[in-house]
Design a protein around this motif. Structure first.
Motif, PDB file in Angstrom:
ATOM      1  N   VAL A 227      73.629  67.846 -18.684  1.00 60.27           N
ATOM      2  CA  VAL A 227      73.128  69.201 -18.936  1.00 60.27           C
ATOM      3  C   VAL A 227      71.759  69.382 -18.289  1.00 60.27           C
ATOM      4  N   LEU A 228      70.908  68.377 -18.428  1.00 63.87           N
ATOM      5  CA  LEU A 228      69.568  68.456 -17.835  1.00 63.87           C
ATOM      6  C   LEU A 228      69.663  68.478 -16.309  1.00 63.87           C
ATOM      7  N   GLU A 229      70.572  67.688 -15.736  1.00 61.91           N
ATOM      8  CA  GLU A 229      70.776  67.705 -14.280  1.00 61.91           C
ATOM      9  C   GLU A 229      71.226  69.086 -13.801  1.00 61.91           C
ATOM     10  N   ALA A 230      72.167  69.674 -14.520  1.00 63.71           N
ATOM     11  CA  ALA A 230      72.656  71.001 -14.136  1.00 63.71           C
ATOM     12  C   ALA A 230      71.547  72.042 -14.252  1.00 63.71           C
ATOM     13  N   ASP A 231      70.711  71.921 -15.282  1.00 60.29           N
ATOM     14  CA  ASP A 231      69.604  72.861 -15.468  1.00 60.29           C
ATOM     15  C   ASP A 231      68.574  72.700 -14.361  1.00 60.29           C
ATOM     16  N   VAL A 232      68.272  71.472 -13.993  1.00 63.09           N
ATOM     17  CA  VAL A 232      67.270  71.212 -12.946  1.00 63.09           C
ATOM     18  C   VAL A 232      67.809  71.635 -11.584  1.00 63.09           C
ATOM     19  N   ALA A 233      69.099  71.419 -11.350  1.00 61.88           N
ATOM     20  CA  ALA A 233      69.684  71.756 -10.043  1.00 61.88           C
ATOM     21  C   ALA A 233      69.667  73.249  -9.768  1.00 61.88           C
ATOM     22  N   THR A 234      69.573  74.078 -10.808  1.00 57.42           N
ATOM     23  CA  THR A 234      69.531  75.527 -10.598  1.00 57.42           C
ATOM     24  C   THR A 234      68.133  76.031 -10.258  1.00 57.42           C
ATOM     25  N   LEU A 235      67.133  75.176 -10.354  1.00 63.92           N
ATOM     26  CA  LEU A 235      65.767  75.601 -10.040  1.00 63.92           C
ATOM     27  C   LEU A 235      65.623  75.895  -8.560  1.00 63.92           C
ATOM     28  N   GLU A 236      64.720  76.806  -8.240  1.00 66.92           N
ATOM     29  CA  GLU A 236      64.523  77.196  -6.849  1.00 66.92           C
ATOM     30  C   GLU A 236      63.944  76.041  -6.046  1.00 66.92           C
ATOM     31  N   GLY A 237      64.568  75.767  -4.898  1.00 68.27           N
ATOM     32  CA  GLY A 237      64.081  74.731  -4.001  1.00 68.27           C
ATOM     33  C   GLY A 237      64.641  73.346  -4.272  1.00 68.27           C
TER      34      GLY A 237
ATOM     35  N   LEU B 126      64.324  64.324  -7.811  1.00 62.81           N
ATOM     36  CA  LEU B 126      64.591  65.638  -7.226  1.00 62.81           C
ATOM     37  C   LEU B 126      64.672  65.512  -5.711  1.00 62.81           C
ATOM     38  N   LEU B 127      65.708  66.076  -5.155  1.00 65.57           N
ATOM     39  CA  LEU B 127      65.843  66.193  -3.710  1.00 65.57           C
ATOM     40  C   LEU B 127      65.542  67.644  -3.381  1.00 65.57           C
ATOM     41  N   LEU B 128      64.406  67.874  -2.724  1.00 71.00           N
ATOM     42  CA  LEU B 128      63.925  69.237  -2.485  1.00 71.00           C
ATOM     43  C   LEU B 128      64.367  69.757  -1.127  1.00 71.00           C
ATOM     44  N   GLU B 129      64.604  71.047  -1.082  1.00 76.09           N
ATOM     45  CA  GLU B 129      64.913  71.726   0.178  1.00 76.09           C
ATOM     46  C   GLU B 129      63.666  71.698   1.065  1.00 76.09           C
ATOM     47  N   PRO B 130      63.832  71.844   2.374  1.00 75.91           N
ATOM     48  CA  PRO B 130      62.676  71.781   3.279  1.00 75.91           C
ATOM     49  C   PRO B 130      61.607  72.836   2.985  1.00 75.91           C
ATOM     50  N   TYR B 131      62.003  73.991   2.493  1.00 73.88           N
ATOM     51  CA  TYR B 131      61.048  75.072   2.246  1.00 73.88           C
ATOM     52  C   TYR B 131      60.387  74.968   0.870  1.00 73.88           C
ATOM     53  N   ALA B 132      60.831  74.062   0.009  1.00 74.05           N
ATOM     54  CA  ALA B 132      60.367  74.013  -1.382  1.00 74.05           C
ATOM     55  C   ALA B 132      58.948  73.464  -1.486  1.00 74.05           C
ATOM     56  N   SER B 133      58.244  73.988  -2.456  1.00 68.53           N
ATOM     57  CA  SER B 133      56.898  73.504  -2.758  1.00 68.53           C
ATOM     58  C   SER B 133      57.006  72.483  -3.895  1.00 68.53           C
ATOM     59  N   PRO B 134      56.504  71.258  -3.705  1.00 65.31           N
ATOM     60  CA  PRO B 134      56.601  70.250  -4.754  1.00 65.31           C
ATOM     61  C   PRO B 134      55.900  70.670  -6.047  1.00 65.31           C
ATOM     62  N   GLY B 135      54.774  71.338  -5.929  1.00 67.42           N
ATOM     63  CA  GLY B 135      54.045  71.790  -7.114  1.00 67.42           C
ATOM     64  C   GLY B 135      54.840  72.799  -7.923  1.00 67.42           C
ATOM     65  N   LYS B 136      55.459  73.751  -7.217  1.00 66.67           N
ATOM     66  CA  LYS B 136      56.273  74.748  -7.914  1.00 66.67           C
ATOM     67  C   LYS B 136      57.514  74.119  -8.532  1.00 66.67           C
TER      68      LYS B 136
ATOM     69  N   ARG C  94      60.382  61.862  -9.537  1.00 62.69           N
ATOM     70  CA  ARG C  94      60.249  61.380  -8.157  1.00 62.69           C
ATOM     71  C   ARG C  94      60.821  62.449  -7.240  1.00 62.69           C
ATOM     72  N   LEU C  95      60.016  62.873  -6.298  1.00 57.51           N
ATOM     73  CA  LEU C  95      60.400  63.955  -5.399  1.00 57.51           C
ATOM     74  C   LEU C  95      60.638  63.414  -4.001  1.00 57.51           C
ATOM     75  N   ARG C  96      61.647  63.961  -3.365  1.00 57.44           N
ATOM     76  CA  ARG C  96      61.957  63.600  -1.993  1.00 57.44           C
ATOM     77  C   ARG C  96      62.499  64.839  -1.303  1.00 57.44           C
ATOM     78  N   ALA C  97      62.204  64.992  -0.048  1.00 56.98           N
ATOM     79  CA  ALA C  97      62.662  66.170   0.694  1.00 56.98           C
ATOM     80  C   ALA C  97      63.948  65.852   1.439  1.00 56.98           C
ATOM     81  N   VAL C  98      64.777  66.866   1.605  1.00 62.79           N
ATOM     82  CA  VAL C  98      66.002  66.737   2.392  1.00 62.79           C
ATOM     83  C   VAL C  98      65.610  66.479   3.834  1.00 62.79           C
ATOM     84  N   LYS C  99      66.288  65.551   4.486  1.00 64.72           N
ATOM     85  CA  LYS C  99      66.023  65.310   5.900  1.00 64.72           C
ATOM     86  C   LYS C  99      66.544  66.496   6.687  1.00 64.72           C
ATOM     87  N   HIS C 100      65.716  66.987   7.577  1.00 63.96           N
ATOM     88  CA  HIS C 100      66.118  68.148   8.355  1.00 63.96           C
ATOM     89  C   HIS C 100      65.470  68.064   9.724  1.00 63.96           C
TER      90      HIS C 100
END
Length: 192
Positions: A112-122, A143-153, A180-186
């Motif tokens: 449930v927590l994974e599904a909730d976090v996955a809906t967050l922007e970025g 968290l695997l962040l999209e290239p445009y995502a801000s880690p702070g947000k 732990r944050l990581r960005a998608v390779k792009h």
């Protein structure tokens, strides 16, 4: 901690085997070994007959050997059991407010927590694992962040939305979290 202990144990065993094996090989190939070396040549044995029978008649020898082997066996069994222990939390106790507690499966809360976090922007992908005690769980979030995502947000949204929902639904005052944050390779965008 178990992973670190395994690495140290394997490193020590490897080092001991490397040193003993190197010593036996050096003596076996008649390489110029120093005078203090325990084996002097290829005709030398690792343990002579007098060395094998030296302590046999002593009264303390066999109880000591049995005690040492027993301790080694107990440590090996402890290590084996520790390999199969679950690192994740099996269940979380939820206070229902009437003096009783409900049990929520740890994996269900993780999903449930994974599904909730996955809906967050970025956030492209999220992995959550719960650890700790059933009355005081801790969370590890990857968290695997999209290239445009801000880690702070993304972190702010994680704490203000997803973790707040989890605290509210379980009735826990806090859920300490390691993120732990990581960005998608792009590839870089080409400007034409």
């Amino acid at each position: 901690m178990l992973r670190r202990f395994n690495r140290v144990l394997l490193a020590l065993a490897g080092l001991i085997l490397l040193v003993v094996g190197g010593a036996v090989l050096a003596a076996g190939f008649d390489l110029g070994v120093p005078s203090w070396w325990p084996w002097s040549g290829s005709s030398d044995v690792l343990l002579s007959k007098t060395g094998r029978q030296r302590w046999r008649d002593e009264g303390w020898w066999w109880p000591t050997v049995i005690a040492v082997l027993g301790v080694i066996l107990l440590l090996a069994l402890w290590w084996l059991v520790a390999q199969f222990r679950r690192g994740r939390l099996a269940e979380v106790l939820v206070d229902t407010g009437d003096g009783e507690a409900a049990v929520v499966r740890g994996t269900a809360l993780e999903h449930v927590l994974e599904a909730d976090v996955a809906t967050l922007e970025g956030v492209a992908k999220a992995q959550v694992s719960l650890r700790g005690r059933p009355t005081a769980p801790t969370a590890r979030v990857r968290l695997l962040l999209e290239p445009y995502a801000s880690p702070g947000k993304a972190l702010t949204a994680l704490t203000d939305e997803a973790l707040r929902h989890a605290r509210t639904s379980t009735g826990l005052a806090s859920i300490p979290t390691e993120a732990r944050l990581r960005a998608v390779k792009h590839h870089a965008r080409r400007v034409t």
